[in-house]
Motif scaffolding. Structure first.
Motif, mmCIF file in Angstrom:
data_model
loop_
_atom_site.group_PDB
_atom_site.id
_atom_site.type_symbol
_atom_site.label_atom_id
_atom_site.label_comp_id
_atom_site.label_asym_id
_atom_site.label_seq_id
_atom_site.Cartn_x
_atom_site.Cartn_y
_atom_site.Cartn_z
ATOM 1 N N GLY A 186 0.814 -1.198 0.000
ATOM 2 C CA GLY A 186 0.000 0.000 0.000
ATOM 3 C C GLY A 186 0.851 1.252 0.000
ATOM 4 N N PRO A 187 0.185 2.396 -0.068
ATOM 5 C CA PRO A 187 0.926 3.659 -0.147
ATOM 6 C C PRO A 187 1.669 3.973 1.142
ATOM 7 N N VAL A 188 2.790 4.659 0.971
ATOM 8 C CA VAL A 188 3.602 5.095 2.097
ATOM 9 C C VAL A 188 3.217 6.539 2.407
ATOM 10 N N ARG A 189 3.012 6.844 3.698
ATOM 11 C CA ARG A 189 2.768 8.222 4.104
ATOM 12 C C ARG A 189 4.118 8.823 4.431
ATOM 13 N N LEU A 190 4.523 9.769 3.610
ATOM 14 C CA LEU A 190 5.844 10.373 3.768
ATOM 15 C C LEU A 190 5.739 11.845 4.108
ATOM 16 N N ASP A 191 6.614 12.269 4.982
ATOM 17 C CA ASP A 191 6.830 13.688 5.221
ATOM 18 C C ASP A 191 8.334 13.881 5.080
ATOM 19 N N VAL A 192 8.739 14.398 3.928
ATOM 20 C CA VAL A 192 10.161 14.584 3.644
ATOM 21 C C VAL A 192 10.434 16.080 3.543
ATOM 22 N N ALA A 193 11.188 16.591 4.493
ATOM 23 C CA ALA A 193 11.571 18.002 4.479
ATOM 24 C C ALA A 193 12.915 18.130 3.763
ATOM 25 N N ILE A 194 12.988 19.019 2.798
ATOM 26 C CA ILE A 194 14.221 19.248 2.043
ATOM 27 C C ILE A 194 14.722 20.641 2.394
ATOM 28 N N ASN A 195 15.988 20.712 2.806
ATOM 29 C CA ASN A 195 16.583 21.986 3.164
ATOM 30 C C ASN A 195 17.824 22.201 2.313
ATOM 31 N N TYR A 196 17.828 23.289 1.561
ATOM 32 C CA TYR A 196 18.978 23.639 0.722
ATOM 33 C C TYR A 196 19.805 24.671 1.466
ATOM 34 N N ALA A 197 20.981 24.267 1.948
ATOM 35 C CA ALA A 197 21.856 25.166 2.697
ATOM 36 C C ALA A 197 22.901 25.794 1.777
ATOM 37 N N ILE B 109 16.123 15.922 4.614
ATOM 38 C CA ILE B 109 17.324 15.885 3.780
ATOM 39 C C ILE B 109 17.857 17.308 3.724
ATOM 40 N N ARG B 110 19.119 17.454 4.051
ATOM 41 C CA ARG B 110 19.772 18.767 4.010
ATOM 42 C C ARG B 110 20.907 18.686 3.007
ATOM 43 N N LEU B 111 20.895 19.582 2.028
ATOM 44 C CA LEU B 111 21.978 19.675 1.051
ATOM 45 C C LEU B 111 22.931 20.761 1.508
ATOM 46 N N VAL B 112 24.215 20.392 1.595
ATOM 47 C CA VAL B 112 25.198 21.281 2.198
ATOM 48 C C VAL B 112 26.400 21.489 1.275
ATOM 49 N N ASP B 113 27.219 22.483 1.641
ATOM 50 C CA ASP B 113 28.473 22.724 0.933
ATOM 51 C C ASP B 113 29.583 21.875 1.569
ATOM 52 N N SER B 114 30.769 21.949 1.008
ATOM 53 C CA SER B 114 31.886 21.125 1.484
ATOM 54 C C SER B 114 32.289 21.460 2.921
ATOM 55 N N LYS B 115 32.227 22.740 3.284
ATOM 56 C CA LYS B 115 32.622 23.137 4.633
ATOM 57 C C LYS B 115 31.721 22.483 5.683
ATOM 58 N N GLU B 116 30.412 22.572 5.485
ATOM 59 C CA GLU B 116 29.485 21.965 6.450
ATOM 60 C C GLU B 116 29.573 20.439 6.399
ATOM 61 N N GLY B 117 29.703 19.889 5.204
ATOM 62 C CA GLY B 117 29.830 18.443 5.067
ATOM 63 C C GLY B 117 31.050 17.913 5.801
ATOM 64 N N ARG B 118 32.161 18.606 5.661
ATOM 65 C CA ARG B 118 33.397 18.209 6.343
ATOM 66 C C ARG B 118 33.239 18.317 7.856
ATOM 67 N N SER B 119 32.649 19.404 8.320
ATOM 68 C CA SER B 119 32.456 19.620 9.750
ATOM 69 C C SER B 119 31.588 18.519 10.362
ATOM 70 N N LEU B 120 30.495 18.164 9.698
ATOM 71 C CA LEU B 120 29.610 17.114 10.213
ATOM 72 C C LEU B 120 30.298 15.748 10.198
ATOM 73 N N ILE C 72 23.455 15.567 2.464
ATOM 74 C CA ILE C 72 24.097 15.297 1.180
ATOM 75 C C ILE C 72 24.972 16.492 0.823
ATOM 76 N N CYS C 73 26.229 16.223 0.569
ATOM 77 C CA CYS C 73 27.191 17.283 0.249
ATOM 78 C C CYS C 73 27.228 17.481 -1.270
ATOM 79 N N ALA C 74 26.601 18.543 -1.730
ATOM 80 C CA ALA C 74 26.427 18.797 -3.167
ATOM 81 C C ALA C 74 27.741 18.854 -3.948
ATOM 82 N N PRO C 75 28.781 19.544 -3.486
ATOM 83 C CA PRO C 75 30.014 19.579 -4.269
ATOM 84 C C PRO C 75 30.667 18.196 -4.421
ATOM 85 N N VAL C 76 30.572 17.369 -3.394
ATOM 86 C CA VAL C 76 31.141 16.020 -3.478
ATOM 87 C C VAL C 76 30.347 15.187 -4.479
ATOM 88 N N VAL C 77 29.031 15.285 -4.438
ATOM 89 C CA VAL C 77 28.188 14.535 -5.374
ATOM 90 C C VAL C 77 28.489 14.965 -6.808
#
Length: 160
Positions: free
Chosen positions: A4-15, A46-57, A95-100
């Motif tokens: 059956g269908p999945v009830r999803l709440d997916v928040a996307i944050n572009y940093a 899901i948070r999309l980040v730059d290399s600086k934040e990705g490295r820090s995390l 997800i680190c956008a520059p790495v991807v």
């Protein structure tokens, strides 16, 4: 397996600037494909980040001093939900956008296909899948191939 269908709440944050990044609807579609038949209800971010934040995390949570493509933070981690709290909270992906983008170029893959793969990969981690040993890795990779095939994405593990 759930049907059956999945009830999803997916928040996307572009940093970082959204230019060239997949739309939130794409991430939601990829998450839904990864969860189909596995879970009926889920909240995740899901948070999309730059290399600086990705490295820090990555340094803070994994002790590795570099930006990686995707980090998964399941809600049931020790730092997760307080005991007794029952929510459909699955966890968070970073997800680190520059790495991807770099990996997609180096591997000669379509950028959206690489994002789809890493989103599916991260969601499977949130569900408890891992690749710590060869057998686990093979099982997880096969599941990723099957999910990605439903999205029209070629086997990400094929070598050119």
């Amino acid at each position: 397996m759930t049907k059956g269908p999945v009830r999803l709440d997916v928040a996307i944050n572009y940093a970082l600037p959204r230019k060239g990044l997949p739309a939130a609807a794409s991430f939601r579609k990829w998450v839904a494909a990864a969860l189909e038949g596995r879970i009926r209800e889920a909240d995740l971010a899901i948070r999309l980040v730059d290399s600086k934040e990705g490295r820090s995390l990555n340094r803070h949570y994994r002790g590795r001093d570099y930006a990686t493509n995707v980090l998964s933070f399941p809600a049931d981690m020790p730092e997760g939900l307080p005991e007794g709290v029952k929510l459909p909270l699955l966890g968070d992906l970073v997800i680190c956008a520059p790495v991807v983008a770099r990996e997609a170029r180096e591997q000669k893959k379509a950028l959206n296909h690489h994002y789809a793969h890493l989103t599916v990969h991260g969601v499977l981690h949130l569900l408890g899948w891992d690749h710590e040993d060869e057998r686990e890795a093979e099982c997880m990779e096969q599941l990723e191939r099957e999910i990605l095939a439903t999205l029209g994405v070629a086997d990400p593990y094929l070598e050119d």
